[in-house]
Design a protein around this motif. Structure first.
Motif, PDB file in Angstrom:
ATOM      1  N   GLY A 106      50.230  25.217 -24.905  1.00  0.00           N
ATOM      2  CA  GLY A 106      49.660  24.256 -23.958  1.00  0.00           C
ATOM      3  C   GLY A 106      49.900  22.827 -24.386  1.00  0.00           C
ATOM      4  N   GLY A 107      49.736  22.561 -25.683  1.00  0.00           N
ATOM      5  CA  GLY A 107      49.985  21.209 -26.192  1.00  0.00           C
ATOM      6  C   GLY A 107      51.435  20.793 -26.028  1.00  0.00           C
ATOM      7  N   LYS A 108      52.347  21.723 -26.312  1.00  0.00           N
ATOM      8  CA  LYS A 108      53.783  21.420 -26.155  1.00  0.00           C
ATOM      9  C   LYS A 108      54.143  21.247 -24.677  1.00  0.00           C
ATOM     10  N   ASP A 109      53.537  22.079 -23.825  1.00  0.00           N
ATOM     11  CA  ASP A 109      53.801  21.953 -22.388  1.00  0.00           C
ATOM     12  C   ASP A 109      53.281  20.632 -21.840  1.00  0.00           C
ATOM     13  N   LEU A 110      52.144  20.206 -22.351  1.00  0.00           N
ATOM     14  CA  LEU A 110      51.575  18.932 -21.928  1.00  0.00           C
ATOM     15  C   LEU A 110      52.566  17.792 -22.176  1.00  0.00           C
ATOM     16  N   ILE A 111      53.160  17.794 -23.354  1.00  0.00           N
ATOM     17  CA  ILE A 111      54.147  16.765 -23.698  1.00  0.00           C
ATOM     18  C   ILE A 111      55.414  16.938 -22.860  1.00  0.00           C
ATOM     19  N   SER A 112      55.855  18.193 -22.680  1.00  0.00           N
ATOM     20  CA  SER A 112      57.069  18.455 -21.897  1.00  0.00           C
ATOM     21  C   SER A 112      56.922  17.952 -20.467  1.00  0.00           C
ATOM     22  N   ILE A 113      55.782  18.275 -19.847  1.00  0.00           N
ATOM     23  CA  ILE A 113      55.535  17.847 -18.467  1.00  0.00           C
ATOM     24  C   ILE A 113      55.427  16.333 -18.377  1.00  0.00           C
ATOM     25  N   TYR A 114      54.749  15.740 -19.365  1.00  0.00           N
ATOM     26  CA  TYR A 114      54.590  14.282 -19.359  1.00  0.00           C
ATOM     27  C   TYR A 114      55.946  13.576 -19.458  1.00  0.00           C
ATOM     28  N   VAL A 115      56.761  14.018 -20.412  1.00  0.00           N
ATOM     29  CA  VAL A 115      58.072  13.380 -20.603  1.00  0.00           C
ATOM     30  C   VAL A 115      58.985  13.653 -19.406  1.00  0.00           C
ATOM     31  N   ASN A 116      58.844  14.822 -18.806  1.00  0.00           N
ATOM     32  CA  ASN A 116      59.621  15.135 -17.607  1.00  0.00           C
ATOM     33  C   ASN A 116      59.258  14.181 -16.455  1.00  0.00           C
ATOM     34  N   ASN A 117      57.970  13.840 -16.367  1.00  0.00           N
ATOM     35  CA  ASN A 117      57.517  12.901 -15.334  1.00  0.00           C
ATOM     36  C   ASN A 117      57.842  11.456 -15.675  1.00  0.00           C
ATOM     37  N   ASN A 134      36.747  34.848 -45.540  1.00  0.00           N
ATOM     38  CA  ASN A 134      38.135  34.581 -45.145  1.00  0.00           C
ATOM     39  C   ASN A 134      38.256  34.303 -43.648  1.00  0.00           C
ATOM     40  N   SER A 135      37.166  33.841 -43.041  1.00  0.00           N
ATOM     41  CA  SER A 135      37.218  33.408 -41.646  1.00  0.00           C
ATOM     42  C   SER A 135      36.433  32.114 -41.492  1.00  0.00           C
ATOM     43  N   TYR A 136      36.724  31.387 -40.407  1.00  0.00           N
ATOM     44  CA  TYR A 136      36.200  30.032 -40.237  1.00  0.00           C
ATOM     45  C   TYR A 136      35.821  29.809 -38.781  1.00  0.00           C
ATOM     46  N   TYR A 137      34.980  28.811 -38.563  1.00  0.00           N
ATOM     47  CA  TYR A 137      34.675  28.423 -37.186  1.00  0.00           C
ATOM     48  C   TYR A 137      34.546  26.912 -37.083  1.00  0.00           C
ATOM     49  N   GLY A 138      34.704  26.414 -35.875  1.00  0.00           N
ATOM     50  CA  GLY A 138      34.582  24.984 -35.616  1.00  0.00           C
ATOM     51  C   GLY A 138      34.899  24.699 -34.162  1.00  0.00           C
ATOM     52  N   ASP A 139      34.800  23.427 -33.751  1.00  0.00           N
ATOM     53  CA  ASP A 139      35.218  23.056 -32.404  1.00  0.00           C
ATOM     54  C   ASP A 139      36.665  23.489 -32.199  1.00  0.00           C
ATOM     55  N   VAL A 140      37.013  23.845 -30.967  1.00  0.00           N
ATOM     56  CA  VAL A 140      38.374  24.320 -30.718  1.00  0.00           C
ATOM     57  C   VAL A 140      39.404  23.264 -31.133  1.00  0.00           C
ATOM     58  N   SER A 141      39.061  21.991 -30.956  1.00  0.00           N
ATOM     59  CA  SER A 141      39.986  20.923 -31.367  1.00  0.00           C
ATOM     60  C   SER A 141      40.225  20.960 -32.869  1.00  0.00           C
ATOM     61  N   ALA A 142      39.181  21.270 -33.645  1.00  0.00           N
ATOM     62  CA  ALA A 142      39.318  21.355 -35.097  1.00  0.00           C
ATOM     63  C   ALA A 142      40.141  22.583 -35.492  1.00  0.00           C
ATOM     64  N   VAL A 143      39.912  23.698 -34.812  1.00  0.00           N
ATOM     65  CA  VAL A 143      40.683  24.921 -35.083  1.00  0.00           C
ATOM     66  C   VAL A 143      42.166  24.655 -34.855  1.00  0.00           C
ATOM     67  N   ILE A 144      42.477  23.964 -33.765  1.00  0.00           N
ATOM     68  CA  ILE A 144      43.876  23.655 -33.446  1.00  0.00           C
ATOM     69  C   ILE A 144      44.467  22.719 -34.482  1.00  0.00           C
ATOM     70  N   ASN A 201      41.370  22.439 -21.173  1.00  0.00           N
ATOM     71  CA  ASN A 201      41.494  23.159 -22.437  1.00  0.00           C
ATOM     72  C   ASN A 201      40.092  23.450 -22.949  1.00  0.00           C
ATOM     73  N   ALA A 202      39.723  24.712 -22.998  1.00  0.00           N
ATOM     74  CA  ALA A 202      38.383  25.104 -23.425  1.00  0.00           C
ATOM     75  C   ALA A 202      38.474  25.952 -24.686  1.00  0.00           C
ATOM     76  N   SER A 203      37.317  26.300 -25.245  1.00  0.00           N
ATOM     77  CA  SER A 203      37.284  27.153 -26.436  1.00  0.00           C
ATOM     78  C   SER A 203      37.971  28.476 -26.167  1.00  0.00           C
ATOM     79  N   GLU A 204      37.861  28.975 -24.940  1.00  0.00           N
ATOM     80  CA  GLU A 204      38.406  30.286 -24.600  1.00  0.00           C
ATOM     81  C   GLU A 204      39.901  30.265 -24.314  1.00  0.00           C
ATOM     82  N   GLY A 205      40.472  29.090 -24.082  1.00  0.00           N
ATOM     83  CA  GLY A 205      41.903  29.039 -23.795  1.00  0.00           C
ATOM     84  C   GLY A 205      42.322  27.734 -23.156  1.00  0.00           C
ATOM     85  N   PHE A 206      43.622  27.575 -23.011  1.00  0.00           N
ATOM     86  CA  PHE A 206      44.225  26.403 -22.363  1.00  0.00           C
ATOM     87  C   PHE A 206      44.613  26.859 -20.951  1.00  0.00           C
TER      88      PHE A 206
END
Length: 495
Positions: free
Chosen positions: A113-124, A152-162, A268-273
């Motif tokens: 989703g992050g890469k697509d966001l940039i791809s679409i932006y640059v395309n426009n 061996n597992s972690y949690y946080g805001d989805v932005s932090a996980v990314i 973009n939510a915790s459950e997905g983009f």
């Protein structure tokens, strides 16, 4: 990027084939998990059988599986090891949700989703210079999952996980450093972010509007300047999400008065983009159909029913409000994420976010949703030369001493030149965009004129701080069908 644009065009052209194939792949992948065995995934061959076998799930109904995974068990909802959980506020409920994030979801959904966001932006905007500087990301924090005995597992805001899992090349073009970006003390974090980015060449920002405003204002205060063009002259785009940008647009124009500044919305939510604004002149979001997420939709009027009817993409209509169900490559099966959307286009599928399934006012049959509120607030601000920071609203229930109505608490960056006119336009616009509200307002029979309170600067910030909900993707609930939020805020205003 050009190759990816071709792939996006393919799912726009063949949406149903892409989604049907994806569902079968998800079921096949998870057929030997505990959940897959319980619901006999290996014998499910189509969406009809899937809907018949698996009931609509809430977080509460999936939590026993999630809790066991957080304590160290694997192969419950998804076959591959799940080491990350997105800690979701969802609403501002005190109880947090922990959404599993598999490696597949990171790679095929969030990163894609992050890469697509940039791809679409640059395309426009092929003349973009965003790669000549750094991208500022305003995210949350993460921590070790203490429920896991092996730690061996972690949690946080989805932005932090990314951010924590980004590849090296992506880390090199972002700012501030990870140790600052992932701080959990939000007040200290804003200060450190301002200090470390003050002299950077920032060309793009991504984050939630409310928290971005705080950072920009602190930067301007530190530099003693009138606007951000004097600090980051090459800033060209703000990628925003989590809350509607409509009420904040005018304020951002004041903070960044550049004719070249662009704003791009994401879903973009915790459950997905889920969606990206793919057109220059429209704030509609293209529903992204090849991110490992299968979509279903429940008509708004059926959300509260015990066995609601779920529709596929081939059954939805434009203009109708739906609650969104997702089946994902992290093991969320027919999961209700709590968001409502409406389709603005069916070829390709484009949507707008309407609000939360729990964020509405329907105390008198008025069925007021967040989208109505934001439209009315924006119109009232425009007509009275006001700028908004935050707001919430709740019903005033019938009593022996008072009539029914709605009560609003609004914190302005710039107060309206006439509060009574503001209230009148707010009410008139709500009546215009919502026929149920209009019917209840007829001659003040069921609903009286709304009451609007102006909160002093910092009221909502203090309320969020009191609840431990500063920063990240935490946000103020715009509407509530009870008075639990508004009474708390009114108490703060009295002190």
């Amino acid at each position: 990027m050009k190759k990816r644009m071709h792939q996006i065009e393919l799912f726009m052209k063949y949406p149903h084939e892409v989604q049907d194939e994806l569902l079968i792949k998800l079921l096949h992948t998870a057929k030997k998990t505990e959940f897959g065995l319980n619901y006999d995934f290996k014998n499910i061959k189509n969406v009809e059988q899937y809907r018949a076998a698996v009931p609509v799930r809430t977080y509460e109904s999936l939590y026993p599986y999630i809790e066991r995974r957080m304590k160290g068990e694997q192969n419950l909802l998804w076959p591959t090891d799940v080491k990350w959980f997105a800690k979701s506020s969802g609403t501002t409920n005190a109880r947090s949700k922990f959404i599993p994030v598999s490696n597949e979801a990171l790679e095929e959904c969030h990163f894609k989703g992050g890469k697509d966001l940039i791809s679409i932006y640059v395309n426009n905007y092929p003349d973009s210079k965003m790669f000549s500087g750094k991208g500022l990301a305003i995210g949350g924090s993460h921590q070790v999952n203490e429920m896991d005995p092996k730690a061996n597992s972690y949690y946080g805001d989805v932005s932090a996980v990314i951010m924590k899992n980004l590849p090296l090349w992506a880390q090199l073009i972002r700012t501030p450093s990870l140790d600052v970006a992932l701080m959990d003390n939000w007040e200290e974090k804003i200060e450190k972010m301002a200090q470390s980015t003050l002299n950077e060449n920032v060309t793009s920002i991504s984050g939630v509007p409310t928290w971005t405003i705080l950072l920009l204002q602190r930067l301007m205060e530190m530099k003693g300047v009138k606007d951000m063009t004097e600090i980051w002259p090459n800033l060209e785009v703000f990628f925003h999400g989590a809350v509607s940008f409509t009420p904040y647009r005018q304020l951002f124009k004041q903070l960044i008065p550049s004719t070249g500044m662009r704003y791009v919305e994401t879903y973009n939510a915790s459950e997905g983009f889920f969606g990206i604004q793919d057109q220059k002149d429209s704030d509609e979001l293209l529903l992204m159909l090849d991110y490992g997420i299968y979509y279903e939709f429940i008509p708004h009027k059926e959300i509260q029913e015990e066995n609601p009817r779920a529709l596929g993409l081939n059954e939805v209509k434009t203009g109708e409000i739906y609650a969104m169900l997702i089946t994902t490559n992290s093991g969320l099966w027919r999961y209700s994420i709590g968001d409502t959307i409406k389709f603005t286009s069916l070829n390709p599928y484009r949507i707008k976010i309407a609000g939360r399934t729990k964020h509405f006012i329907n105390a008198f049959g008025e069925e007021l949703v967040v989208e109505n509120a934001e439209t009315a607030i924006t119109k009232a601000c425009k007509e009275t030369d006001a700028l908004i920071d935050n707001f919430t609203a709740a019903p005033i229930h019938f009593t022996d001493k008072s009539e029914g109505g709605h009560e609003w608490v609004i914190e302005f960056k710039k107060e309206p030149n006439d509060l009574s006119k503001f209230t009148q336009i707010l009410d008139e616009t709500l009546r215009l965009v919502n026929s149920d509200y209009d019917a209840k307002r007829y001659k003040d029979m069921a609903l009286k004129m709304p009451i609007v309170h102006m909160a002093t600067c910092g009221t909502f910030y203090q309320w969020m701080k009191n609840r431990g909900k500063l920063g990240g993707q935490n946000k103020v609930p715009r509407l509530a069908n009870t008075r639990e939020y508004i009474d708390d805020i009114l108490d703060i205003m009295k002190k």
